[in-house]
Design a protein around this motif. Structure first.
Motif, PDB file in Angstrom:
ATOM      1  N   ASP A   1       0.811  -1.214   0.000  1.00  0.00           N
ATOM      2  CA  ASP A   1       0.000   0.000   0.000  1.00  0.00           C
ATOM      3  C   ASP A   1       0.847   1.267   0.000  1.00  0.00           C
ATOM      4  N   PHE A   2       1.933   1.281   0.769  1.00  0.00           N
ATOM      5  CA  PHE A   2       2.730   2.507   0.850  1.00  0.00           C
ATOM      6  C   PHE A   2       3.386   2.818  -0.500  1.00  0.00           C
ATOM      7  N   LYS A   3       3.703   1.764  -1.257  1.00  0.00           N
ATOM      8  CA  LYS A   3       4.272   1.975  -2.591  1.00  0.00           C
ATOM      9  C   LYS A   3       3.217   2.552  -3.533  1.00  0.00           C
ATOM     10  N   ARG A   4       2.004   2.049  -3.400  1.00  0.00           N
ATOM     11  CA  ARG A   4       0.917   2.553  -4.252  1.00  0.00           C
ATOM     12  C   ARG A   4       0.580   3.999  -3.895  1.00  0.00           C
ATOM     13  N   ASP A   5       0.615   4.307  -2.604  1.00  0.00           N
ATOM     14  CA  ASP A   5       0.361   5.692  -2.186  1.00  0.00           C
ATOM     15  C   ASP A   5       1.426   6.624  -2.757  1.00  0.00           C
ATOM     16  N   HIS A   6       2.658   6.159  -2.745  1.00  0.00           N
ATOM     17  CA  HIS A   6       3.749   6.961  -3.306  1.00  0.00           C
ATOM     18  C   HIS A   6       3.556   7.150  -4.814  1.00  0.00           C
ATOM     19  N   LEU A   7       3.101   6.091  -5.472  1.00  0.00           N
ATOM     20  CA  LEU A   7       2.862   6.179  -6.912  1.00  0.00           C
ATOM     21  C   LEU A   7       1.723   7.140  -7.231  1.00  0.00           C
ATOM     22  N   ASP A   8       0.734   7.219  -6.349  1.00  0.00           N
ATOM     23  CA  ASP A   8      -0.357   8.182  -6.554  1.00  0.00           C
ATOM     24  C   ASP A   8       0.181   9.609  -6.581  1.00  0.00           C
ATOM     25  N   LYS A   9       1.126   9.890  -5.696  1.00  0.00           N
ATOM     26  CA  LYS A   9       1.732  11.225  -5.668  1.00  0.00           C
ATOM     27  C   LYS A   9       2.544  11.479  -6.940  1.00  0.00           C
ATOM     28  N   ILE A  10       3.264  10.448  -7.372  1.00  0.00           N
ATOM     29  CA  ILE A  10       4.047  10.580  -8.606  1.00  0.00           C
ATOM     30  C   ILE A  10       3.119  10.808  -9.797  1.00  0.00           C
ATOM     31  N   TRP A  11       1.995  10.080  -9.830  1.00  0.00           N
ATOM     32  CA  TRP A  11       1.041  10.223 -10.926  1.00  0.00           C
ATOM     33  C   TRP A  11       0.461  11.642 -10.964  1.00  0.00           C
ATOM     34  N   ALA A  12       0.195  12.201  -9.784  1.00  0.00           N
ATOM     35  CA  ALA A  12      -0.317  13.575  -9.721  1.00  0.00           C
ATOM     36  C   ALA A  12       0.711  14.551 -10.288  1.00  0.00           C
ATOM     37  N   GLU A  13       1.975  14.318  -9.990  1.00  0.00           N
ATOM     38  CA  GLU A  13       3.037  15.179 -10.526  1.00  0.00           C
ATOM     39  C   GLU A  13       3.148  15.026 -12.043  1.00  0.00           C
ATOM     40  N   ILE A  14       2.991  13.792 -12.518  1.00  0.00           N
ATOM     41  CA  ILE A  14       3.042  13.548 -13.962  1.00  0.00           C
ATOM     42  C   ILE A  14       1.890  14.263 -14.661  1.00  0.00           C
ATOM     43  N   GLN A  15       0.722  14.259 -14.034  1.00  0.00           N
ATOM     44  CA  GLN A  15      -0.428  14.940 -14.628  1.00  0.00           C
ATOM     45  C   GLN A  15      -0.213  16.451 -14.684  1.00  0.00           C
ATOM     46  N   GLU A  16       0.496  16.978 -13.702  1.00  0.00           N
ATOM     47  CA  GLU A  16       0.842  18.402 -13.737  1.00  0.00           C
ATOM     48  C   GLU A  16       1.799  18.685 -14.891  1.00  0.00           C
ATOM     49  N   MET A  17       2.747  17.783 -15.095  1.00  0.00           N
ATOM     50  CA  MET A  17       3.677  17.930 -16.218  1.00  0.00           C
ATOM     51  C   MET A  17       2.919  17.868 -17.542  1.00  0.00           C
ATOM     52  N   ARG A  18       2.008  16.898 -17.634  1.00  0.00           N
ATOM     53  CA  ARG A  18       1.219  16.749 -18.857  1.00  0.00           C
ATOM     54  C   ARG A  18       0.403  18.010 -19.136  1.00  0.00           C
ATOM     55  N   ALA A  19      -0.232  18.526 -18.096  1.00  0.00           N
ATOM     56  CA  ALA A  19      -1.070  19.715 -18.270  1.00  0.00           C
ATOM     57  C   ALA A  19      -0.242  20.918 -18.725  1.00  0.00           C
ATOM     58  N   SER A  20       0.943  21.075 -18.152  1.00  0.00           N
ATOM     59  CA  SER A  20       1.779  22.226 -18.517  1.00  0.00           C
ATOM     60  C   SER A  20       2.246  22.146 -19.967  1.00  0.00           C
ATOM     61  N   LEU A  21       2.357  20.929 -20.499  1.00  0.00           N
ATOM     62  CA  LEU A  21       2.781  20.751 -21.886  1.00  0.00           C
ATOM     63  C   LEU A  21       1.606  20.789 -22.858  1.00  0.00           C
ATOM     64  N   VAL A  22       0.526  20.124 -22.492  1.00  0.00           N
ATOM     65  CA  VAL A  22      -0.598  19.945 -23.419  1.00  0.00           C
ATOM     66  C   VAL A  22      -1.543  21.144 -23.428  1.00  0.00           C
ATOM     67  N   ASN A  23      -1.800  21.719 -22.269  1.00  0.00           N
ATOM     68  CA  ASN A  23      -2.799  22.791 -22.193  1.00  0.00           C
ATOM     69  C   ASN A  23      -2.510  23.980 -23.107  1.00  0.00           C
ATOM     70  N   PRO A  24      -1.246  24.422 -23.246  1.00  0.00           N
ATOM     71  CA  PRO A  24      -0.993  25.526 -24.189  1.00  0.00           C
ATOM     72  C   PRO A  24      -1.365  25.173 -25.632  1.00  0.00           C
ATOM     73  N   ILE A  25      -1.150  23.921 -26.030  1.00  0.00           N
ATOM     74  CA  ILE A  25      -1.495  23.506 -27.395  1.00  0.00           C
ATOM     75  C   ILE A  25      -3.010  23.419 -27.537  1.00  0.00           C
ATOM     76  N   ARG A  26      -3.670  22.894 -26.509  1.00  0.00           N
ATOM     77  CA  ARG A  26      -5.140  22.856 -26.523  1.00  0.00           C
ATOM     78  C   ARG A  26      -5.708  24.277 -26.601  1.00  0.00           C
ATOM     79  N   ALA A  27      -5.098  25.192 -25.846  1.00  0.00           N
ATOM     80  CA  ALA A  27      -5.570  26.582 -25.851  1.00  0.00           C
ATOM     81  C   ALA A  27      -5.399  27.198 -27.237  1.00  0.00           C
ATOM     82  N   MET A  28      -4.290  26.879 -27.898  1.00  0.00           N
ATOM     83  CA  MET A  28      -4.083  27.364 -29.268  1.00  0.00           C
ATOM     84  C   MET A  28      -5.185  26.852 -30.186  1.00  0.00           C
ATOM     85  N   GLU A  29      -5.523  25.575 -30.027  1.00  0.00           N
ATOM     86  CA  GLU A  29      -6.573  25.000 -30.873  1.00  0.00           C
ATOM     87  C   GLU A  29      -7.910  25.687 -30.620  1.00  0.00           C
ATOM     88  N   ASP A  30      -8.220  25.926 -29.361  1.00  0.00           N
ATOM     89  CA  ASP A  30      -9.471  26.619 -29.034  1.00  0.00           C
ATOM     90  C   ASP A  30      -9.490  28.021 -29.637  1.00  0.00           C
TER      91      ASP A  30
END
Length: 408
Positions: A254-283
């Motif tokens: 469980d503690f490993k999975r909890d740690h991975l949840d935090k990592i996944w949240a950080e990855i989603q922040e990275m994804r948003a910072s990269l993808v959102n500007p391109i999505r905004a351009m499309e809009d």
């Protein structure tokens, strides 16, 4: 045993109300999703599927076609997508004028060339060498032309204007030189201003390829050394995804999975910072394109979405919610509708099952094995085992009709 088959009136009422409640919930969900289809942000199941957890995670995520939004970070794929949208825009509005087509193409893809009128080059002015690759004079068309894939730089503009003895006063007026010299100076200024406007595809390419923060940077002088390559945010995102997938397979506590949840949240922040500007351009691109249209042209409605696998999943989900909701409400084909609805909700349950060893789904709900979706699945299966449509619904008419024929 005969008494066990009897169902009290209050039980019948509650079971019918349960069926109607679930039917209304499904129908309303379907209608709400239909209403969003005409908005700028139509509903999609992509976000839900991309966040799938548990043993069926890969299956549900792969249904989206692009679970990590990598297509948004591939300049060639985004260019192809936007070029395709431009063509679909033209096909959807067939009465669009040539002027509107030209503006749309310049806005989305860029111009084939940028030009400014000029009767002739001033005496002594020769455009050659590196400048000749960026700008040319066409004596037949009497135009100073910059190629569409070139953009005149401020330094090139300065070099060109320095070829004539003309200066620009603080009030904007030109002084010095002949009229032809001043015409040349003005033409350079105009063609520079026109070539400075980037199309949306060029802006996107600059963001994904030209920005060293995103794309990274290779120092050719130090290539092959530890300082020769600077990793960009895009590569960091890809590396983080690979590490996460590897650790996810190895996580057994469980503690490993909890740690991975935090990592996944950080990855989603990275994804948003990269993808959102391109999505905004499309809009922005789409909004600007619609502004080119007249009220009469806008009456044709928005462009239908591209027929992708994800779009088909969205449409099937909306149709299933709406149709099954109606059938449960009116009591038509109740048993079949209940079984079908149970199957649909079971698939929702399996996307993020609250099972031991599976990371908890995001949100305020805290469940273990049983959640709201599973409860509704069980309720629908119970409804399928009972003749609720015969108690209250259109099925009652069919029941009476067939019984009447049978008795006669």
């Amino acid at each position: 045993m005969k008494d066990l088959k009897k169902i009290s009136g209050i039980a019948i009422l509650l079971i019918v109300l349960l069926r109607l409640s679930i039917g209304w919930q499904l129908l309303y969900e379907g209608l709400w999703k239909i209403d969003t289809l005409s908005s700028n942000r139509p509903w999609t199941a992509a976000g839900y599927l991309k966040n799938a957890k548990g043993p069926f995670r890969d299956h549900f995520r792969n249904m989206t076609g692009d679970p990590n939004d990598m297509n948004w970070l591939d300049a060639d794929k985004v260019k192809a997508k936007w070029s395709s949208w431009e063509q679909r825009f033209l096909n959807h509005f067939p009465n669009i004028t040539d002027a509107q087509k030209s503006k749309l193409h310049q806005m989305v893809s860029g111009s084939d060339s940028f030009a400014a009128e000029l009767s002739a080059l001033p005496p002594g002015v020769e455009i050659r060498g590196s400048l000749g690759k960026a700008i040319q004079f066409d004596p037949k068309r009497k135009r100073l032309i910059v190629k569409g894939d070139q953009h005149l730089t401020p330094a090139e503009k300065y070099r060109l204007q320095s070829m004539v003895p003309v200066t620009k006063e603080a009030n904007g007026k030109l002084s010095g030189g002949t009229k032809l010299d001043q015409d040349f100076y003005t033409a350079v200024e105009k063609v520079y201003a026109r070539s400075a406007r980037l199309s949306y595809i060029e802006k996107m390419q600059a963001s994904l390829r030209g920005n060293p923060e995103v794309a990274g940077h290779v120092d050719k002088k130090q290539e092959g050394t530890i300082d020769g390559k600077r990793i960009g945010e895009l590569e960091q995102y890809q590396i983080a995804l690979e590490r996460y997938e590897k650790k996810l397979k190895e996580a057994d506590q469980d503690f490993k999975r909890d740690h991975l949840d935090k990592i996944w949240a950080e990855i989603q922040e990275m994804r948003a910072s990269l993808v959102n500007p391109i999505r905004a351009m499309e809009d922005d691109m789409k909004t600007e394109a619609y502004k080119l249209l007249t009220p009469e042209q806008l009456a044709a409605g928005p462009i239908p979405p591209e027929n992708t696998e994800m779009h088909r999943i969205n449409m099937m989900t909306i149709a299933a919610l709406t149709i099954l909701g109606i059938l449960l409400l009116i009591g038509l084909g109740t048993r079949i509708a209940a079984i079908a609805a149970a199957g649909m909700l079971l698939s929702f349950y399996l996307v993020m099952p609250p099972w031991p060893g599976v990371p908890a789904a995001p949100g305020p709900e805290h469940s273990f094995i049983v959640n709201k979706n599973l409860i509704e699945v069980i309720a629908l299966l119970a409804i399928a085992c009972l003749p609720t449509g015969s108690w209250f619904g259109i099925d009652r008419m069919f029941y009476r009709f067939f019984n009447k024929n049978k008795n006669s």
